[in-house]
Every structure is written in structure tokens, then in C-alpha cells.
Design a protein around this motif. Structure first.
Motif, short mmCIF file in Angstrom:
data_model
loop_
_atom_site.label_atom_id
_atom_site.label_comp_id
_atom_site.label_asym_id
_atom_site.label_seq_id
_atom_site.Cartn_x
_atom_site.Cartn_y
_atom_site.Cartn_z
N ALA A 38 -6.97 3.88 -7.89
CA ALA A 38 -8.23 3.70 -7.19
C ALA A 38 -9.32 4.59 -7.76
CB ALA A 38 -8.04 3.97 -5.70
N GLU A 39 -8.94 5.83 -8.10
CA GLU A 39 -9.92 6.76 -8.69
C GLU A 39 -10.41 6.24 -10.04
OE1 GLU A 39 -10.42 11.41 -10.13
OE2 GLU A 39 -8.44 10.64 -9.60
N SER B 117 -0.28 7.22 -12.52
CA SER B 117 0.77 8.14 -12.08
C SER B 117 2.12 7.46 -12.10
CB SER B 117 0.46 8.64 -10.68
OG SER B 117 -0.77 9.33 -10.65
N ASP C 254 -1.29 4.69 -6.28
CA ASP C 254 -2.45 3.95 -5.79
C ASP C 254 -3.71 4.81 -5.82
OD1 ASP C 254 -0.89 1.78 -5.40
OD2 ASP C 254 -0.82 1.89 -3.22
N LYS C 255 -3.58 6.09 -5.52
CA LYS C 255 -4.74 6.97 -5.52
C LYS C 255 -5.31 7.13 -6.92
CE LYS C 255 -3.53 9.70 -1.41
NZ LYS C 255 -3.15 11.05 -0.91
N SER D 261 0.82 -1.21 0.00
CA SER D 261 0.00 0.00 0.00
C SER D 261 0.86 1.26 0.00
CB SER D 261 -0.93 0.01 1.22
OG SER D 261 -0.16 -0.08 2.41
N THR E 21 0.63 8.24 -4.56
CA THR E 21 -0.10 8.86 -5.66
C THR E 21 -0.53 7.85 -6.69
OG1 THR E 21 1.17 10.89 -5.34
CG2 THR E 21 0.02 10.65 -7.43
#
Length: 350
Positions: free
Chosen positions: A59-60, A350, A55-56, A49, A53
């Protein structure tokens, strides 16, 4: 544009795309399968995890994107653009309307960039004027709709839309107002249900209405305008060029209540009475040339019905006439950027 994407501009500037296609000749098979999507890093074996950035963003994209649902259609090449992208065509059976008709599609080169493998793309359903049967004239390269979208995307003026071009009417005899006129082919269901379902089956799209818009000229502008006002739960915006603003098909005779249920004036008035919230807002980008009729009636529509959540913009095209080339120019002068600013952009890894 939601997250006006610098990465998109950079991707276009690179000018490279891995298109999975046959030869460029008309009639040859073409595929719109994009790069293989991968699970977000945190979901991969050993991913952990700590991606931050990355992962964000993943996820988005995963939360907002609908991957192709299938079954996949078989496309053949209609036209090839200078950048190598293809306009494909297929015959589509409308499961909900019962109507079968041709649909042309084009995906921008960003769609094939691996950095967008996990992201949906916004969809622009492009409708012609006239009968719009048996062809949709936006499928040609002469009007430069698709190449202009590529250029505007590079300049940061537009999102890189998937462009979908269905036939507008079931024959060349009548106008059907993009509506389910009693006793006639269900062209309203075709346009607002079957066409989006078809796109979702074949492309990476967005789950929400933030990724769905119409554009059209003349009779096609009426259908796009009416569809957005009638189904604001499914569509966010429209570029309506030289539009009619009331249904006028002769096939409505004897069906006045149904005609009024498909009247943009009635639909806009009802929507304008709702709370001005992000769940209700729609964006109506009107265009009209100074050398065509209808300026006063269009201004009256904006004045009387574009209130509250019904947002509007009027692009007056100097020396513009009632034709598609005029309207593509107007799009570049501001209309495409305005709707893009209120829609969902593709989300790069990213």
C-alpha cells in the motif's frame, strides 16, 4: 534516507539482475522495462486483508509510486558497466520547451529486482561542467559515477538512484544557465519540465519531490542549484560541485529582471524567508576542492543564504581540483549519503 533499506543492501550484495536488453555492444537496442508490477495482495482476487506487513508495504509503494506513463522511448546502448547494467541514450523532443536533445539514462540493478516491481526509484539528474553539448560527460564509464553509486548503495551510503544525463546546453557556443533566456531555447523548461516528464514516461518514479534531485559540476552545478531553489515543489536536493552562484551567460544582456529571477542568491534568500517546514526544505550539498578557486564565495553563499528551510552541507575535498573525478570522490566522502538520508528510498515487497 527515508526507511534506509537493509533490503536494498542485501539486494545489491546478491549481485543478480534480470536485465531486458540486447547485446552489450554500443548502438544495440536496450530496454529499461523492469519486472512486471502486481497489484497489492489485498486487491488481488482472493487476496483478503490478512497480509499484515506485506499489505502495508504494498500500500505504501502504491501510494508513493508513479508507474511509467509512456510513451516509451527507444534507447540504444551507450556503455555497459561491469555488473551488466546499461547506460542507454535516446533523442528526446521537449514538448514544453520545444528543444530536442540527447538524454542518457542508467538504472541500478535493484530496479530490475522483482521485490521492487511495485516501487518507484529516486532520480538523480546529473549535469556536466563545460558546455555539456553535444554530450554529457557523465554518460562515460571512466568517471565511475554509476559504478560508484552501485558500490555506495551496497555499503549503505547511497540510495540506488536512476541517473539521468541530459545535454546541458543547446549548442557549444554559449552557456544558457539552464534558464529560459528571452529569445533563446528554453533550457530552464527543458531541464525542470521536459526531462522529468521524460523520466516519468519511462521509469517507475516517486510522485513527490522526495524522489528527485540534481547533481552537477561547475556550470552544471549552477543549473542544478538554481533548479532546486527555483522549483522546490519538484526537487528536494542537489549536489553542487565547484558551482557558480550567480547567472553569468552573456545572453542575459538586456534582460536584467529575468536574470535576477534565475539568480540562486535571490532564490535562496526568498526560500529562506519561508517557514522551516518539511514542505519547504531543500538540501544543498556543496563540494569544492582545496586546489580550486571559489572557496570564499561559496562559504559566503552558505553563510548568507542557507537559513531556515534552506539546509546546506559543505564538503571540502582535500587536494581536490576543479574536475569531475574530484567531485565523485567528494560524493563518496559524504555528500551522496547526506542527500540520500533526506530522500525517498525504494520500497521492497515484504
Amino acid at each position: 534516507m527515508k526507511r534506509l533499506p537493509k533490503a536494498l543492501i542485501a539486494a545489491v550484495a546478491l549481485g543478480s539482475v534480470a536485465l531486458v536488453a540486447g547485446c552489450s555492444d554500443e548502438g544495440d537496442p536496450v530496454s529499461f522495462d523492469g519486472p512486471t508490477a502486481k497489484a497489492p495482495a489485498a486487491q488481488q482476487s482472493g487476496g483478503g486483508s490478512g497480509g499484515g506487513t506485506t499489505d502495508k508495504a504494498a500500500a505504501e509503494a502504491a501510494a508513493k509510486t508513479l508507474m511509467p506513463t509512456g510513451p516509451r522511448a527507444e534507447f540504444t546502448t551507450q556503455n555497459t558497466l561491469d555488473d551488466g547494467t546499461k547506460i542507454g541514450v535516446t533523442a528526446m523532443d521537449g514538448k514544453k520547451s520545444g528543444f530536442q536533445g540527447k538524454v542518457w539514462v542508467w538504472a541500478p540493478k535493484e530496479y530490475f529486482d522483482p521485490k521492487y516491481a511495485n516501487s518507484g526509484f529516486p532520480v538523480l539528474i546529473a549535469l556536466p561542467g563545460g558546455n555539456g553539448y553535444p554530450k554529457n560527460y557523465w554518460m562515460g564509464t571512466d568517471l565511475k559515477l554509476q559504478s560508484s553509486i552501485s558500490k555506495w548503495s551496497q555499503e549503505g551510503k547511497s540510495l540506488p538512484f536512476i541517473v539521468v544525463m541530459p545535454v546541458l546546453n543547446p549548442d557549444a557556443k554559449y552557456y544558457y544557465d539552464g534558464s529560459d533566456i528571452p529569445g533563446q531555447p528554453k533550457m530552464g523548461t527543458w531541464m525542470t519540465e521536459d526531462v522529468p516528464d521524460f523520466v516519468k514516461a519511462n521509469f517507475r518514479t516517486f510522485k513527490s519531490r522526495d524522489g528527485w534531485a540534481f547533481m552537477g559540476s561547475s556550470s552544471g552545478a549552477f543549473v542544478g542549484l538554481k533548479s532546486v531553489l527555483q522549483r522546490p515543489d519538484k526537487f528536494k536536493a542537489v549536489i553542487a560541485s565547484g558551482p557558480d552562484t550567480v547567472p553569468d551567460s552573456p545572453l542575459w544582456a538586456g534582460h536584467e529582471s529575468q536574470r535576477q529571477a534565475n539568480n540562486p542568491e535571490k532564490l535562496a534568500k526568498a526560500l529562506a524567508a519561508k517557514p522551516d517546514t518539511k514542505d519547504n526544505d531543500v538540501y544543498l550539498a556543496f563540494q569544492i576542492g582545496t586546489k580550486e578557486r571559489g572557496m570564499n564565495s561559496l562559504k559566503r553563499f552558505v553563510r548568507d543564504y542557507c537559513k531556515g528551510p534552506v539546509k546546506s552541507r559543505l564538503q571540502v575535498i582535500q587536494d581536490g581540483e576543479h574536475n569531475a573525478r574530484t567531485y565523485v570522490k567528494g560524493m563518496g566522502d559524504g555528500s551522496i549519503q547526506w542527500i540520500s538520508e533526506h530522500m525517498q528510498a525504494p520500497i521492497p515487497a515484504s
